[in-house]
Each structure stands twice: as C-alpha cells, then as structure tokens.
Design a protein around this motif. Structure first.
Motif, PDB file in Angstrom:
ATOM      1  N   GLU A   1    -113.081  42.474 -54.941  1.00 48.94           N
ATOM      2  CA  GLU A   1    -111.653  42.169 -54.817  1.00 48.94           C
ATOM      3  C   GLU A   1    -111.163  42.435 -53.392  1.00 48.94           C
ATOM      4  N   ILE A   2    -111.631  43.514 -52.783  1.00 54.59           N
ATOM      5  CA  ILE A   2    -111.238  43.851 -51.414  1.00 54.59           C
ATOM      6  C   ILE A   2    -111.706  42.763 -50.458  1.00 54.59           C
ATOM      7  N   GLU A   3    -112.930  42.311 -50.601  1.00 49.97           N
ATOM      8  CA  GLU A   3    -113.459  41.261 -49.720  1.00 49.97           C
ATOM      9  C   GLU A   3    -112.645  39.973 -49.852  1.00 49.97           C
ATOM     10  N   GLU A   4    -112.233  39.646 -51.064  1.00 49.66           N
ATOM     11  CA  GLU A   4    -111.385  38.468 -51.275  1.00 49.66           C
ATOM     12  C   GLU A   4    -110.027  38.658 -50.610  1.00 49.66           C
ATOM     13  N   GLU A   5    -109.455  39.848 -50.727  1.00 46.65           N
ATOM     14  CA  GLU A   5    -108.176  40.139 -50.069  1.00 46.65           C
ATOM     15  C   GLU A   5    -108.300  40.011 -48.555  1.00 46.65           C
ATOM     16  N   VAL A   6    -109.380  40.548 -48.003  1.00 37.70           N
ATOM     17  CA  VAL A   6    -109.595  40.483 -46.551  1.00 37.70           C
ATOM     18  C   VAL A   6    -109.615  39.030 -46.092  1.00 37.70           C
ATOM     19  N   GLU A   7    -110.326  38.180 -46.803  1.00 42.04           N
ATOM     20  CA  GLU A   7    -110.388  36.764 -46.422  1.00 42.04           C
ATOM     21  C   GLU A   7    -109.015  36.112 -46.510  1.00 42.04           C
ATOM     22  N   ASN A   8    -108.246  36.456 -47.548  1.00 46.63           N
ATOM     23  CA  ASN A   8    -106.890  35.910 -47.676  1.00 46.63           C
ATOM     24  C   ASN A   8    -106.005  36.359 -46.519  1.00 46.63           C
ATOM     25  N   TYR A   9    -106.087  37.638 -46.166  1.00 48.32           N
ATOM     26  CA  TYR A   9    -105.295  38.153 -45.045  1.00 48.32           C
ATOM     27  C   TYR A   9    -105.710  37.501 -43.730  1.00 48.32           C
ATOM     28  N   LYS A  10    -107.004  37.363 -43.521  1.00 49.57           N
ATOM     29  CA  LYS A  10    -107.474  36.730 -42.278  1.00 49.57           C
ATOM     30  C   LYS A  10    -106.885  35.331 -42.131  1.00 49.57           C
ATOM     31  N   LYS A  11    -106.942  34.563 -43.208  1.00 50.67           N
ATOM     32  CA  LYS A  11    -106.416  33.196 -43.185  1.00 50.67           C
ATOM     33  C   LYS A  11    -104.903  33.201 -42.964  1.00 50.67           C
ATOM     34  N   PHE A  12    -104.196  34.043 -43.697  1.00 45.41           N
ATOM     35  CA  PHE A  12    -102.747  34.106 -43.602  1.00 45.41           C
ATOM     36  C   PHE A  12    -102.298  34.487 -42.195  1.00 45.41           C
ATOM     37  N   PHE A  13    -102.868  35.566 -41.655  1.00 48.91           N
ATOM     38  CA  PHE A  13    -102.444  36.034 -40.341  1.00 48.91           C
ATOM     39  C   PHE A  13    -102.877  35.081 -39.229  1.00 48.91           C
ATOM     40  N   LYS A  14    -104.011  34.422 -39.401  1.00 43.81           N
ATOM     41  CA  LYS A  14    -104.452  33.444 -38.399  1.00 43.81           C
ATOM     42  C   LYS A  14    -103.438  32.302 -38.290  1.00 43.81           C
ATOM     43  N   GLU A  15    -102.930  31.843 -39.443  1.00 49.04           N
ATOM     44  CA  GLU A  15    -101.915  30.791 -39.442  1.00 49.04           C
ATOM     45  C   GLU A  15    -100.636  31.227 -38.727  1.00 49.04           C
ATOM     46  N   LYS A  16    -100.387  32.530 -38.692  1.00 44.03           N
ATOM     47  CA  LYS A  16     -99.200  33.074 -38.034  1.00 44.03           C
ATOM     48  C   LYS A  16     -99.477  33.466 -36.581  1.00 44.03           C
ATOM     49  N   GLY A  17    -100.732  33.299 -36.150  1.00 40.34           N
ATOM     50  CA  GLY A  17    -101.091  33.666 -34.781  1.00 40.34           C
ATOM     51  C   GLY A  17    -101.231  35.170 -34.571  1.00 40.34           C
ATOM     52  N   ILE A  18    -101.531  35.892 -35.647  1.00 35.86           N
ATOM     53  CA  ILE A  18    -101.675  37.349 -35.588  1.00 35.86           C
ATOM     54  C   ILE A  18    -103.127  37.702 -35.864  1.00 35.86           C
ATOM     55  N   ASP A  19    -103.695  38.580 -35.050  1.00 34.91           N
ATOM     56  CA  ASP A  19    -105.060  39.053 -35.290  1.00 34.91           C
ATOM     57  C   ASP A  19    -105.080  39.979 -36.496  1.00 34.91           C
ATOM     58  N   TYR A  20    -106.099  39.822 -37.311  1.00 27.16           N
ATOM     59  CA  TYR A  20    -106.339  40.742 -38.415  1.00 27.16           C
ATOM     60  C   TYR A  20    -107.752  41.257 -38.279  1.00 27.16           C
ATOM     61  N   VAL A  21    -107.904  42.565 -38.175  1.00 34.33           N
ATOM     62  CA  VAL A  21    -109.215  43.137 -37.859  1.00 34.33           C
ATOM     63  C   VAL A  21    -109.998  43.592 -39.082  1.00 34.33           C
ATOM     64  N   GLY A  22    -109.524  43.308 -40.281  1.00 34.52           N
ATOM     65  CA  GLY A  22    -110.258  43.729 -41.459  1.00 34.52           C
ATOM     66  C   GLY A  22    -110.116  45.221 -41.687  1.00 34.52           C
ATOM     67  N   TYR A  23    -111.185  45.871 -42.125  1.00 28.97           N
ATOM     68  CA  TYR A  23    -111.151  47.319 -42.341  1.00 28.97           C
ATOM     69  C   TYR A  23    -112.439  47.922 -41.821  1.00 28.97           C
TER      70      TYR A  23
END
Length: 138
Positions: free
Chosen positions: A114-136
């Motif tokens: 579930e965490i890995e799925e959340e990370v991928e969702n956050y990466k996609k979401f923040f990328k669309e907003k032009g924000i870096d997401y570094v995972g955990y």
C-alpha cells in the motif's frame, strides 16, 4: 503461541520541506505502530534499509535511529532482534528494553504494498504540479 498477536500498522506521512525560498520539496516518512503506539520516539526515524533487510532475515537490525542518523544518539545502543516464525509471523525484541512484539508477516507485506502504491500516486501528483517528491527513506 504464548503471546497474543500485536496489530502492525505502517503509514506514509508526507510533509513539505524547505531549505530556501526557492527550494521546496515533498518528503515521505514511514511510521510504524504496534497496536496504537510507536515503538520509537517522535524524534527518531526508521532506517528503511535495515527495516527492509529485516523483513525476510533473522538477526539484529538497527531499524530505529536518531534523526541525525546515529542510533546511539537517541538511546538505541542495541537494535531490534528479529525472528521469523513459520514464515507467517515476525517477532521483534527491543534489545534495549526487552519489549516484544509479535505480528503477522502478511500485515507488514500488505502495508508495504500500500505504501509503494501511495508513493507512486504522490510522485505522479506532485510531478504534475511541478513539485519534487523524494519518496521515503534516508
């Protein structure tokens, strides 16, 4: 088994981080709880490399550490003794306090998925907003 099972919870906590006005990113941190309590201090971190190594191996692991990266700094003189039982259960013993947790390996594996799925969702979401997401992890 002589000890009832503890409930294992794994959560991804996402926060905004900033070094300078023009250097802002999002960062994820893992949180572990047994039943309703964290087995480490709020100022401590999870050493994700040690945590992942402990999922399928027995031994002593430095799963928790001070936020500076030195476990001893926050009192983690010894690590967590990890034992796998019948490939169904995992037993953790805090070698500093003697506190013991026994939980289903399946719950941990499901939580990580579930965490890995959340990370991928956050990466996609923040990328669309032009924000870096570094995972955990550190």
């Amino acid at each position: 088994m002589d000890k009832p099972l503890d409930t294992f919870y794994l959560e991804l906590v996402v926060t905004a981080c900033q070094m300078r006005e023009d250097n802002i990113w999002m960062q994820g941190d893992l949180e572990i709880r047994f039943n309703t309590e964290k087995p480490y201090a709020d100022s401590d971190i999870i050493n994700t490399e040690e945590f992942y190594n402990s999922i399928y191996s027995d031994g002593e692991f430095e799963i928790f550490s001070c936020c500076c990266g030195v476990p001893e700094c926050s009192g983690w003189i010894k690590g967590i003794k990890v034992s796998h039982i019948d490939n169904k259960y995992i037993k953790w013993i805090n070698l500093n306090t003697g506190k013991t947790w026994l939980f289903e390996k399946k719950r941990l594996e499901e939580g990580l998925k579930e965490i890995e799925e959340e990370v991928e969702n956050y990466k996609k979401f923040f990328k669309e907003k032009g924000i870096d997401y570094v995972g955990y992890g550190y």
